[in-house]
Design an enzyme around this catalytic site. Sequence first.
Site, short mmCIF file in Angstrom:
data_model
loop_
_atom_site.label_atom_id
_atom_site.label_comp_id
_atom_site.label_asym_id
_atom_site.label_seq_id
_atom_site.Cartn_x
_atom_site.Cartn_y
_atom_site.Cartn_z
N ARG A 128 0.83 -1.21 0.00
CA ARG A 128 0.00 0.00 0.00
C ARG A 128 0.86 1.26 0.00
O ARG A 128 0.55 2.24 -0.64
CB ARG A 128 -0.91 -0.02 1.23
CG ARG A 128 -1.87 1.11 1.32
CD ARG A 128 -2.93 0.86 2.36
NE ARG A 128 -2.39 0.48 3.66
CZ ARG A 128 -3.13 0.07 4.68
NH1 ARG A 128 -4.43 -0.05 4.54
NH2 ARG A 128 -2.58 -0.24 5.83
N TYR A 129 1.94 1.24 0.78
CA TYR A 129 2.87 2.37 0.82
C TYR A 129 4.06 2.04 -0.09
O TYR A 129 4.38 0.86 -0.29
CB TYR A 129 3.38 2.59 2.24
CG TYR A 129 2.31 2.94 3.24
CD1 TYR A 129 1.87 4.25 3.37
CD2 TYR A 129 1.76 1.97 4.08
CE1 TYR A 129 0.89 4.58 4.30
CE2 TYR A 129 0.79 2.29 5.00
CZ TYR A 129 0.35 3.60 5.12
OH TYR A 129 -0.60 3.91 6.04
N ARG A 132 7.20 -0.25 1.66
CA ARG A 132 7.02 -1.34 2.61
C ARG A 132 5.83 -2.21 2.24
O ARG A 132 4.87 -1.74 1.62
CB ARG A 132 6.87 -0.83 4.04
CG ARG A 132 5.84 0.25 4.24
CD ARG A 132 6.20 1.08 5.48
NE ARG A 132 5.22 2.09 5.80
CZ ARG A 132 5.23 3.33 5.28
NH1 ARG A 132 6.11 3.67 4.38
NH2 ARG A 132 4.31 4.20 5.66
N CYS A 141 -3.31 -18.00 15.42
CA CYS A 141 -2.90 -17.18 16.58
C CYS A 141 -3.12 -18.03 17.83
O CYS A 141 -4.03 -18.87 17.85
CB CYS A 141 -3.76 -15.94 16.71
SG CYS A 141 -3.78 -14.93 15.22
N CYS A 145 -8.36 -12.72 19.12
CA CYS A 145 -8.87 -11.51 19.75
C CYS A 145 -10.22 -11.16 19.13
O CYS A 145 -10.32 -11.09 17.90
CB CYS A 145 -7.91 -10.35 19.53
SG CYS A 145 -6.19 -10.82 19.86
N CYS A 148 -10.27 -8.43 16.47
CA CYS A 148 -9.31 -8.56 15.36
C CYS A 148 -9.85 -7.90 14.08
O CYS A 148 -10.97 -8.16 13.66
CB CYS A 148 -9.03 -10.03 15.08
SG CYS A 148 -7.84 -10.25 13.74
N ARG A 150 -8.71 -8.49 11.16
CA ARG A 150 -8.62 -9.45 10.04
C ARG A 150 -9.48 -10.68 10.29
O ARG A 150 -9.13 -11.78 9.86
CB ARG A 150 -7.17 -9.87 9.81
CG ARG A 150 -6.30 -8.75 9.39
CD ARG A 150 -5.05 -9.19 8.67
NE ARG A 150 -4.23 -8.01 8.46
CZ ARG A 150 -3.09 -7.74 9.08
NH1 ARG A 150 -2.58 -8.62 9.93
NH2 ARG A 150 -2.45 -6.64 8.86
N ASP A 309 -10.95 -0.42 13.74
CA ASP A 309 -11.35 -0.36 12.33
C ASP A 309 -12.84 -0.67 12.16
O ASP A 309 -13.50 -1.10 13.10
CB ASP A 309 -10.52 -1.37 11.53
CG ASP A 309 -9.05 -1.01 11.54
OD1 ASP A 309 -8.76 0.19 11.48
OD2 ASP A 309 -8.22 -1.92 11.62
N ASP A 346 -6.83 4.35 10.87
CA ASP A 346 -6.40 3.76 9.60
C ASP A 346 -7.58 3.98 8.66
O ASP A 346 -8.66 3.39 8.85
CB ASP A 346 -6.11 2.26 9.81
CG ASP A 346 -4.87 1.83 9.06
OD1 ASP A 346 -4.57 2.46 8.03
OD2 ASP A 346 -4.22 0.86 9.50
N LYS A 353 -2.68 5.51 7.62
CA LYS A 353 -2.86 5.99 9.00
C LYS A 353 -2.86 7.51 9.05
O LYS A 353 -1.96 8.15 8.50
CB LYS A 353 -1.73 5.46 9.88
CG LYS A 353 -1.72 3.96 10.00
CD LYS A 353 -0.56 3.47 10.83
CE LYS A 353 -0.44 1.97 10.73
NZ LYS A 353 -0.03 1.54 9.35
S1 SF4 Z 1 -5.39 -9.20 16.58
FE1 SF4 Z 1 -5.99 -10.82 15.12
S2 SF4 Z 1 -4.09 -11.40 14.10
FE2 SF4 Z 1 -3.51 -10.28 15.96
S3 SF4 Z 1 -3.21 -11.87 17.53
FE3 SF4 Z 1 -5.32 -11.15 17.70
S4 SF4 Z 1 -6.52 -12.56 16.44
FE4 SF4 Z 1 -4.38 -12.80 15.84
#
Ligand code: SF4
Length: 384
Positions: A128-129, A132, A141, A145, A148, A150, A309, A346, A353
């Site tokens: 995107r940039y 990087r 994971c 979370c 998350c 994603r 997000d 973001d 950002k």
């Molecule tokens: S935020 Fe998403 S990618 Fe990061 S550790 Fe938690 S579940 Fe995994």
Amino acid sequence: MTAPALPEESPIARDVRGSSSRSIWADVPDELWNDWRWQQRNRLRTAEDLERVVTLSEGERRAIAETAGAFRMALTPYYAALMAREDPACGIRAQAIPRVDELTPNPTDLDDPLGEERFMPVPGITHRYPDRVLFYVTHNCPVYCRHCTRKRKVSDPTSAAGHDQLGAGLDYIRAHPEVRDVLVSGGDPMTLSDERLDQLLGALRQIPHVEVIRLCTRNPVTLPQRFSAATVEMLARHHPLFLHTHFNHPRECTPEAARTLRALADRGINCANQMVLLAGVNDDARIIREVNVWLLRQRCRPYYLFQADLAQGISHFRVPVARGLEIMRALRGPVSGMAVPTYVIDAPGGGGKIPMVPAYVESIDDESVTFRNWQGLPYTYPSR
Ligand code: SF4
């Protein structure tokens, strides 16, 4: 003369230690408890597992059942032991146990909130940039979370990065000399074995134009045992290597996490924290300040405070931006600027950002600029 040891725990982590759930694993010897493979093998994945640790509400039980197909639930015993057994408002519990709010779509939710797919020239690379790229190397994971960003990919076995995808990602980076900085991400790259990580980091280090590698991992928070002395040595072979992690709450600021961050810093691995501002977890300047001064003691820099997000199923975590700005205003002044992260949004769709800064400047003209300091006192400075 030996300097006095600095505390390894944050004050809140120390105060709540007695209310945590470690006692249910009292018969697990320290040797096993500190073995990351044991922690991975014994993750809590069902409502029945969790009932041993906390008293689940009816809503949590329903959410666990109804979110199972969309986003996995898993907690390492280490992370689960940080939860308060009876407090449904516990900041760890909110991050790790599904809530019914996840099931309620919000009209502002987006499938791909950061445009990561839009800027994906080959599977697994977001470019995107200019200088990087993000390189997705796993969908796994240790703890999933609930906030998350994603969620659409993480924990989904069909999105796993296979050997071919990793090879194509490396080929893309090799073919783009403008890429000088690679963020190795996922999922959590520390779920790969040391051997695979070593190979991957070694392959990146062989690319002459790759100057900096950044490892994005929440393992220091959710599974600090993962960083054995051998693992830290292996990582340090790939300098300059930076580590970005994600502490959100003082309960996560434990002696185990402190020892991991210090071990990484001792081997020259600069750690930076990317906190997410989460309603009911850390939407309070006192909480953020406590995490950040603890991070500084472990030589980890508070880097970003992210506005959540617009990902699906996390709108209940969003804090009003005006509240985020109030928190930023309250952070600056009482503690050193080193403990004050940059608050960013973001931009949806891949705009990058954008810093959110409280308004200190009240007026500016050819003669002077008028502003207020952290205490709200007015000052004037010549414009040029
Ligand atoms: S935020 Fe998403 S990618 Fe990061 S550790 Fe938690 S579940 Fe995994």
